[in-house]
Design an enzyme around this catalytic site. Structure first.
Site, PDB file in Angstrom:
ATOM      1  N   SER A  51       6.165   0.278   0.032  1.00  0.00           N
ATOM      2  CA  SER A  51       7.239  -0.453   0.686  1.00  0.00           C
ATOM      3  C   SER A  51       7.271  -1.873   0.152  1.00  0.00           C
ATOM      4  CB  SER A  51       6.998  -0.487   2.196  1.00  0.00           C
ATOM      5  OG  SER A  51       5.907  -1.348   2.449  1.00  0.00           O
ATOM      6  N   LYS A  52       8.264  -2.613   0.593  1.00  0.00           N
ATOM      7  CA  LYS A  52       8.397  -3.999   0.151  1.00  0.00           C
ATOM      8  C   LYS A  52       7.107  -4.766   0.365  1.00  0.00           C
ATOM      9  CE  LYS A  52      13.218  -5.104   0.645  1.00  0.00           C
ATOM     10  NZ  LYS A  52      14.089  -5.230   1.769  1.00  0.00           N
ATOM     11  N   ARG A  53       6.430  -4.429   1.463  1.00  0.00           N
ATOM     12  CA  ARG A  53       5.203  -5.147   1.784  1.00  0.00           C
ATOM     13  C   ARG A  53       4.133  -4.986   0.710  1.00  0.00           C
ATOM     14  NH1 ARG A  53       3.351  -2.940   6.617  1.00  0.00           N
ATOM     15  NH2 ARG A  53       5.509  -2.354   6.940  1.00  0.00           N
ATOM     16  N   SER A  54       4.178  -3.856  -0.013  1.00  0.00           N
ATOM     17  CA  SER A  54       3.180  -3.644  -1.068  1.00  0.00           C
ATOM     18  C   SER A  54       3.368  -4.677  -2.178  1.00  0.00           C
ATOM     19  CB  SER A  54       3.302  -2.242  -1.660  1.00  0.00           C
ATOM     20  OG  SER A  54       3.717  -1.307  -0.713  1.00  0.00           O
ATOM     21  N   GLY A  55       4.567  -5.293  -2.253  1.00  0.00           N
ATOM     22  CA  GLY A  55       4.784  -6.360  -3.225  1.00  0.00           C
ATOM     23  C   GLY A  55       5.189  -5.887  -4.600  1.00  0.00           C
TER      24      GLY A  55
END
Ligand code: GLU
Length: 485
Positions: free
Chosen positions: A255-259
């Site tokens: 996800s976006k959080r994984s960067g």
């Protein structure tokens, strides 16, 4: 044999995620492996999710990655329009929806929001799903006509049986059979007149002669409904390849959080396009041998979609970094220099021989942003601990190092040729005179001029870059530190 035709069918909803890029890549490779056609279709029927500029990102990414489409909105191949909102204007979806109504496979539904809200819901795969109760299926022809004439808003729903089973085949998952009672009467045409993805994908894949469909396995559960549509029309179902989820290192959905969830994120982080494409090819696919480095051309030759695996693919940034490093090592130097230069300038300014420094780091970095950490000591001698002068293998300690630096200082002060070769000869002469091993001399000198334990080059190469004045200043500083011990 029919010509293979595949399509990448993105919805323009934002950045190009790694999962999207993988679908595009596999579609491209399946087609190109057999000299087939790869098509781009823009699926913009969900007006609420449309993001300005997202279509441009899709074009840019496909071009940059080399996934060049043979047909698409910008390249007519006789199957256009290639944008669903434009296809809608041709009346194609309504025409086929009406054909299904005539066959009893679909029906008008006039239920309003309030009625729908009062219907039972079920939790399917963690999501609350409303199960439509077929209320409008029992409307008479006259009632339907009166509603239509009165301009009452409606949707068109698929009419799925409540008994029996439906079976379909996926290349990875094999034959899947579901009870028809689990199939909801999904909406085919929305009240705004747009088709749903669920309907448009079937109509388009058929009318555009698509032979292979690759997409994320989130579509697997809807596939029986698609297959029922194909059957209702009497159309041949394409080969389905539903790809496993891509997870992060913690086995959570990427996800976006994984960067690093999107292609742009990765490029911004300094990864090379070729390495990203190569890495993504291996997220679920592997060749017969253990080979890992593939150019796009090589992938076209080697890619056999029967070798795609259905186990979740873990996006391992460490592995991608390694792969990127391999691409940097293999890269032609001039190209490397051109790409590395902005990073070198940022780290060091323009006052150094950046080309020489680039040659030093080429095989030592995995991504360009690693450059700064490798070369920053050129600009400024870091604070360092004199304990670094002691090196077991080189048989040096602080006392021996102080002697070496003090002995060499006047010799280096007297020398004007600060080329690597000349400096090396000077140090070598001292090594011979003292009857010691090279490292016994090189280690303290390199420590003094770099202040680091690991450097991308040896003592004399570093001194060549620094020049006489700075090299001498650093050696003096070393002597001073060692004396203070
Ligand atoms: N428009 C869909 C998406 O972006 C495509 C799914 C498919 O390839 O059929 O998720």
């Amino acid at each position: 044999m029919t010509k293979i035709r595949t399509r990448y069918a993105p919805s323009p909803t934002g950045k190009m995620h790694v999962g999207n890029l993988r679908s595009a890549l596999y579609e491209f490779l399946i087609a190109k492996h057999e000299n087939g056609d790869f098509m781009l279709r823009i699926e913009d029927t969900d007006q609420e999710r449309f993001v300005e500029g997202a279509t441009e990102i899709i074009y840019r990414t496909l071009e940059k990655t080399g996934l060049i489409h043979d047909e698409g909105p910008d390249k007519d191949g006789g199957y256009g329009p290639y944008v669903q909102s434009e296809r809608m204007k041709t009346g194609i979806y309504m025409k086929y929806a009406k054909e299904l109504i005539d066959k009893g496979e679909a029906y008008y539904c006039f239920c309003d929001k309030e009625r729908l809200a009062s219907l039972k819901t079920e939790i399917v795969e963690g999501k609350e799903i409303m199960i439509y109760d077929k209320h409008c299926l029992s409307l008479s022809k006259e009632e339907i006509e009166a509603n239509l004439a009165a301009g009452k808003p409606y949707v068109i729903r698929q009419n799925n049986p409540t008994e029996g089973t439906t079976t379909f085949h996926d290349e990875l998952y094999g034959d899947i059979t579901v009870n028809n009672s689990e199939l909801d009467d999904m909406i085919l045409i929305k009240s705004d007149g747009y088709p749903t993805y669920n309907f448009a994908n079937v109509v388009d894949d058929h009318t555009m002669n698509i032979t292979h469909v690759v997409r994320g396995n989130e579509y697997l559960s809807s596939s029986p409904k698609y297959v029922r549509l194909y059957d209702a029309f009497g159309w041949e179902v394409p080969v389905y390849v539903h790809l496993p989820l891509i997870t992060d290192e913690n086995h959570k959905k990427l996800s976006k959080r994984s960067g690093h969830a999107s292609f742009e994120d990765l490029i911004e982080q300094g990864f090379l396009t070729e390495a990203v494409v190569n890495y993504i090819a291996l997220l679920g696919w592997s060749p017969e041998d253990n080979r890992e480095i593939f150019s796009l051309e090589e992938l076209k030759k080697e890619f056999d979609y029967h070798r795609i695996s259905k186990s979740p693919a873990v996006f391992d940034i460490v592995k991608l970094k390694w792969m990127n490093g391999e691409y940097l090592k293999a890269m032609d130097f001039d190209k490397f220099y051109e790409l590395a230069k902005p990073y070198l300038v940022e780290a060091l300014g323009e006052n150094f021989d950046l080309k020489k420094i680039a040659a030093m780091v080429k095989t030592r970095i995995e991504v360009f942003p690693d450059i700064a950490g490798q070369v920053d000591f050129f600009k400024k001698l870091p604070e360092y601990d004199p304990a670094m002068y002691a090196h077991k293998k080189m048989k040096t300690d602080k006392t021996s190092s102080l002697k070496v630096l003090e002995d060499l200082l006047p010799i280096l002060e007297a020398q004007d040729d600060y080329s690597n070769d000349a400096l090396y000869q000077t140090l070598l002469a001292y090594v011979e005179k003292e009857g010691v091993k090279n490292g016994y001399v090189m280690w303290p000198v390199r420590t003094a001029v770099s202040g680091k334990q690991m450097t991308p080059a040896g003592a004399t190469e570093i001194m060549e870059i620094l020049g006489k004045e700075e090299s001498i200043a650093r050696i003096r500083k070393g002597i001073e530190l060692l004396k203070a011990e």
